[in-house]
Design a protein around this motif. Structure first.
Motif, PDB file in Angstrom:
ATOM      1  N   THR A  43      -7.773  -7.759  -0.725  1.00 10.03           N
ATOM      2  CA  THR A  43      -7.628  -8.221   0.734  1.00 10.03           C
ATOM      3  C   THR A  43      -6.429  -9.151   0.865  1.00 10.03           C
ATOM      4  N   ALA A  44      -5.657  -9.337  -0.154  1.00  8.10           N
ATOM      5  CA  ALA A  44      -4.355  -9.983   0.181  1.00  8.10           C
ATOM      6  C   ALA A  44      -3.383  -9.216   0.894  1.00  8.10           C
ATOM      7  N   CYS A  45      -2.433  -9.772   1.680  1.00  9.32           N
ATOM      8  CA  CYS A  45      -1.366  -9.096   2.174  1.00  9.32           C
ATOM      9  C   CYS A  45      -0.119 -10.211   2.310  1.00  9.32           C
ATOM     10  N   ASN A  46       1.227  -9.617   2.374  1.00 11.55           N
ATOM     11  CA  ASN A  46       2.072 -10.440   2.552  1.00 11.55           C
ATOM     12  C   ASN A  46       2.594 -10.779   3.940  1.00 11.55           C
ATOM     13  N   LEU A  47       2.076  -9.916   5.010  1.00 12.36           N
ATOM     14  CA  LEU A  47       2.378  -9.855   6.422  1.00 12.36           C
ATOM     15  C   LEU A  47       1.369 -10.708   7.210  1.00 12.36           C
ATOM     16  N   ARG A  48       1.615 -10.828   8.492  1.00 16.60           N
ATOM     17  CA  ARG A  48       0.684 -11.777   9.260  1.00 16.60           C
ATOM     18  C   ARG A  48       0.762 -10.831  10.502  1.00 16.60           C
ATOM     19  N   CYS A  49       0.106  -9.578  10.502  1.00 14.26           N
ATOM     20  CA  CYS A  49      -0.007  -8.801  11.588  1.00 14.26           C
ATOM     21  C   CYS A  49      -0.998  -9.627  12.718  1.00 14.26           C
ATOM     22  N   PRO A  50      -0.843  -9.369  13.837  1.00 12.82           N
ATOM     23  CA  PRO A  50      -1.858 -10.071  14.900  1.00 12.82           C
ATOM     24  C   PRO A  50      -3.096  -9.408  14.999  1.00 12.82           C
ATOM     25  N   GLU A  51      -3.401  -8.055  14.633  1.00 13.59           N
ATOM     26  CA  GLU A  51      -4.810  -7.521  14.993  1.00 13.59           C
ATOM     27  C   GLU A  51      -5.282  -7.262  13.560  1.00 13.59           C
ATOM     28  N   CYS A  52      -4.991  -8.142  12.418  1.00 12.58           N
ATOM     29  CA  CYS A  52      -5.537  -7.650  11.332  1.00 12.58           C
ATOM     30  C   CYS A  52      -6.085  -8.881  10.539  1.00 12.58           C
ATOM     31  N   PHE A  83      -7.239   4.679  -1.154  1.00 12.11           N
ATOM     32  CA  PHE A  83      -7.051   3.395  -1.760  1.00 12.11           C
ATOM     33  C   PHE A  83      -6.358   2.429  -0.725  1.00 12.11           C
ATOM     34  N   TYR A  84      -7.250   2.131   0.317  1.00 13.53           N
ATOM     35  CA  TYR A  84      -6.977   1.348   1.326  1.00 13.53           C
ATOM     36  C   TYR A  84      -8.123   0.638   2.188  1.00 13.53           C
ATOM     37  N   PHE A  85      -8.256  -0.554   2.447  1.00 15.16           N
ATOM     38  CA  PHE A  85      -9.353  -1.176   3.562  1.00 15.16           C
ATOM     39  C   PHE A  85      -8.506  -2.234   4.338  1.00 15.16           C
ATOM     40  N   GLN A  86      -8.584  -3.299   3.590  1.00 11.78           N
ATOM     41  CA  GLN A  86      -7.790  -4.454   4.109  1.00 11.78           C
ATOM     42  C   GLN A  86      -6.880  -4.827   3.089  1.00 11.78           C
ATOM     43  N   GLY A  87      -5.775  -5.373   3.389  1.00 11.44           N
ATOM     44  CA  GLY A  87      -4.859  -5.867   2.510  1.00 11.44           C
ATOM     45  C   GLY A  87      -3.899  -4.813   2.080  1.00 11.44           C
ATOM     46  N   GLU A  88      -2.574  -5.234   1.101  1.00 13.43           N
ATOM     47  CA  GLU A  88      -1.781  -4.352   0.875  1.00 13.43           C
ATOM     48  C   GLU A  88      -2.045  -4.023  -0.598  1.00 13.43           C
ATOM     49  N   PRO A  89      -2.100  -2.698  -0.712  1.00 16.77           N
ATOM     50  CA  PRO A  89      -2.550  -2.259  -2.118  1.00 16.77           C
ATOM     51  C   PRO A  89      -1.778  -2.467  -3.316  1.00 16.77           C
ATOM     52  N   TYR A  90      -0.408  -2.657  -3.218  1.00 12.04           N
ATOM     53  CA  TYR A  90       0.343  -2.813  -4.328  1.00 12.04           C
ATOM     54  C   TYR A  90       0.410  -4.441  -4.841  1.00 12.04           C
ATOM     55  N   ILE A  91      -0.103  -5.103  -4.049  1.00 11.56           N
ATOM     56  CA  ILE A  91      -0.238  -6.504  -4.473  1.00 11.56           C
ATOM     57  C   ILE A  91      -1.427  -6.803  -5.740  1.00 11.56           C
ATOM     58  N   ASN A  92      -2.283  -5.568  -5.764  1.00 12.25           N
ATOM     59  CA  ASN A  92      -3.139  -5.454  -6.858  1.00 12.25           C
ATOM     60  C   ASN A  92      -2.213  -5.179  -8.153  1.00 12.25           C
ATOM     61  N   GLY A 145       5.035  -1.176   2.998  1.00  6.24           N
ATOM     62  CA  GLY A 145       6.441  -0.800   2.418  1.00  6.24           C
ATOM     63  C   GLY A 145       7.223  -1.784   1.706  1.00  6.24           C
ATOM     64  N   HIS A 146       6.798  -3.024   1.411  1.00  2.00           N
ATOM     65  CA  HIS A 146       7.549  -4.073   1.049  1.00  2.00           C
ATOM     66  C   HIS A 146       7.605  -4.023  -0.440  1.00  2.00           C
ATOM     67  N   PHE A 147       6.950  -3.265  -1.268  1.00  3.53           N
ATOM     68  CA  PHE A 147       6.773  -3.336  -2.660  1.00  3.53           C
ATOM     69  C   PHE A 147       7.256  -1.940  -3.381  1.00  3.53           C
ATOM     70  N   LEU A 148       8.105  -1.201  -2.495  1.00  5.85           N
ATOM     71  CA  LEU A 148       8.494  -0.058  -3.167  1.00  5.85           C
ATOM     72  C   LEU A 148       9.833  -0.089  -3.809  1.00  5.85           C
ATOM     73  N   TYR A 153       5.183  -6.811  15.757  1.00  8.58           N
ATOM     74  CA  TYR A 153       3.703  -6.746  15.270  1.00  8.58           C
ATOM     75  C   TYR A 153       3.664  -7.062  13.840  1.00  8.58           C
ATOM     76  N   ARG A 154       4.697  -6.512  12.927  1.00  2.00           N
ATOM     77  CA  ARG A 154       4.616  -6.705  11.470  1.00  2.00           C
ATOM     78  C   ARG A 154       5.412  -8.194  11.317  1.00  2.00           C
ATOM     79  N   LYS A 155       4.558  -9.420  11.325  1.00  2.00           N
ATOM     80  CA  LYS A 155       5.006 -10.594  11.179  1.00  2.00           C
ATOM     81  C   LYS A 155       5.236 -10.977   9.857  1.00  2.00           C
ATOM     82  N   GLU A 156       6.400 -11.368   9.765  1.00  2.00           N
ATOM     83  CA  GLU A 156       7.261 -11.817   8.421  1.00  2.00           C
ATOM     84  C   GLU A 156       7.539 -10.683   7.844  1.00  2.00           C
ATOM     85  N   GLY A 157       7.627  -9.364   8.014  1.00  2.00           N
ATOM     86  CA  GLY A 157       7.954  -8.338   7.767  1.00  2.00           C
ATOM     87  C   GLY A 157       9.503  -8.042   7.880  1.00  2.00           C
TER      88      GLY A 157
END
Length: 340
Positions: A54-63, A98-107, A130-133, A164-168
């Motif tokens: 459920t973790a993500c590095n971004l702060r998108c406003p509709e998520c 492999f996706y619902f909420q959060g950024e998969p590569y954080i796991n 795309g921030h972990f590639l 939209y991709r806040k902090e991205g």
């Protein structure tokens, strides 16, 4: 070989007679349900979505991940639980998201789980910001056997992208895509099929032609335009596009907005797919972001017992009686027809 044809062939090679028979059962029971107006469910899901984190590095406003606004427990999917889940379902699953909420590569175990699903003969898909590639992660991604990756690129300039991709950081995302294309070539792999997903909102709709050009320059296989789900749309929203074909909503004569989609009282999603959260809760679909409609818990119950159980049956009955009475259906533009 044409890249779309190559991906289609790769998808088809994951089929088996058992999986085809399961799909036949799902489709037949769905249409019988529509005809008889009562839920009939044959077969098991042909696809599931699992939530790596459920973790993500971004702060998108509709998520919910971006807003840090979950009302449910948060965490990472554990590999042993994932393996147990797949053992129950792999013989019927055609593809796994492999996706619902959060950024998969954080796991940290994400790509190990992809590899396990691939070894079980399942077509695998993920969606990432795309921030972990990094070059290392790209090589691991190729070696995991991941079949398809969707990279969110919602702008072709930093100024527009960050609306939209806040902090991205767009430059990081584009470099990540280049790393992946390079790794795939170096490892002489046909997979993953790489997609740029462009979430169309008012601040970026003028850049649609540019995203196709950018994808072509990098060597990305495909661009998909996606309409945005907006939570508070009734009185308008600065994210709603001006181009009607890219909006899920229409403006009425009184100035209010409503969803375009007619809420038909049936839904293919409820017959062929489901979502499993990181901690084992089974929910109807990806619109239930807070896992409000919990149909079972795989920590204590087998998937088949959940899928064929009373809670699922009751939810399908509710849907047939009035889809507009179910909160997660009221902002939905998907799932009404087979193959929609």
């Amino acid at each position: 070989m044409n890249i779309h044809f190559r991906d289609s062939i790769n998808f088809l090679r994951h089929l088996s007679l058992q999986k085809i028979w399961n799909v036949t059962q799902l489709v037949t029971s769905f249409y019988l349900t529509k005809f008889l107006k009562r839920p009939i469910q044959w077969g098991l899901p042909m696809t599931i979505s699992v939530e790596p984190t459920t973790a993500c590095n971004l702060r998108c406003p509709e998520c919910p991940s971006g807003l840090r606004s979950f009302s449910r427990d948060t965490g990472n999917l554990k590999q042993d639980f994932f393996r147990d889940t797949i053992e129950q379902l792999y013989h019927k699953l055609i593809y796994l998201i492999f996706y619902f909420q959060g950024e998969p590569y954080i796991n940290p175990g994400f790509l190990d789980m992809v590899k396990h699903a691939n070894e079980k003969g399942i077509y695998t898909i993920t969606s990432t910001n795309g921030h972990f590639l990094s070059p290392e992660n790209c090589r691991k991604t190729i070696n995991s056997g991941l079949d398809r990756i969707i990279i969110s690129v919602d702008g072709t300039t930093q100024e527009v992208y960050e609306n939209y991709r806040k902090e991205g950081k767009l430059a990081v995302v584009l470099q990540g895509a280049k790393n992946l294309v390079k790794s795939r070539k170096e490892l002489k792999s046909a997979t993953p099929h790489i997609i740029f997903q462009f979430l169309v909102v008012k601040p970026n709709e003028h850049q649609i032609p540019e995203i196709y050009k950018l994808a072509d320059e990098i060597g990305v296989d495909e661009v998909k335009l996606k309409t945005a789900q907006i939570y508070n749309f009734e009185n308008g929203n600065p994210l709603i596009p001006t181009a009607d074909k890219y909006s899920r909503y229409k403006k009425n004569t009184d100035g209010k907005y409503e969803i375009k989609n007619e809420l038909l009282n049936h839904c293919w999603k409820l017959w062929h797919a489901c979502v499993i959260t990181w901690n084992g809760l089974v929910v109807p679909c990806c619109f239930d972001k807070d896992a409000v409609h919990q149909l079972g818990d795989m920590k204590s119950t087998s998937f088949t017992d959940i899928w064929e159980g009373a809670a699922y049956d009751q939810f399908r009955k509710r849907l047939l009686e009035g889809r507009n009475s179910i909160d997660i259906c009221q902002n939905c533009t998907e799932g009404c027809q087979v193959w929609s």
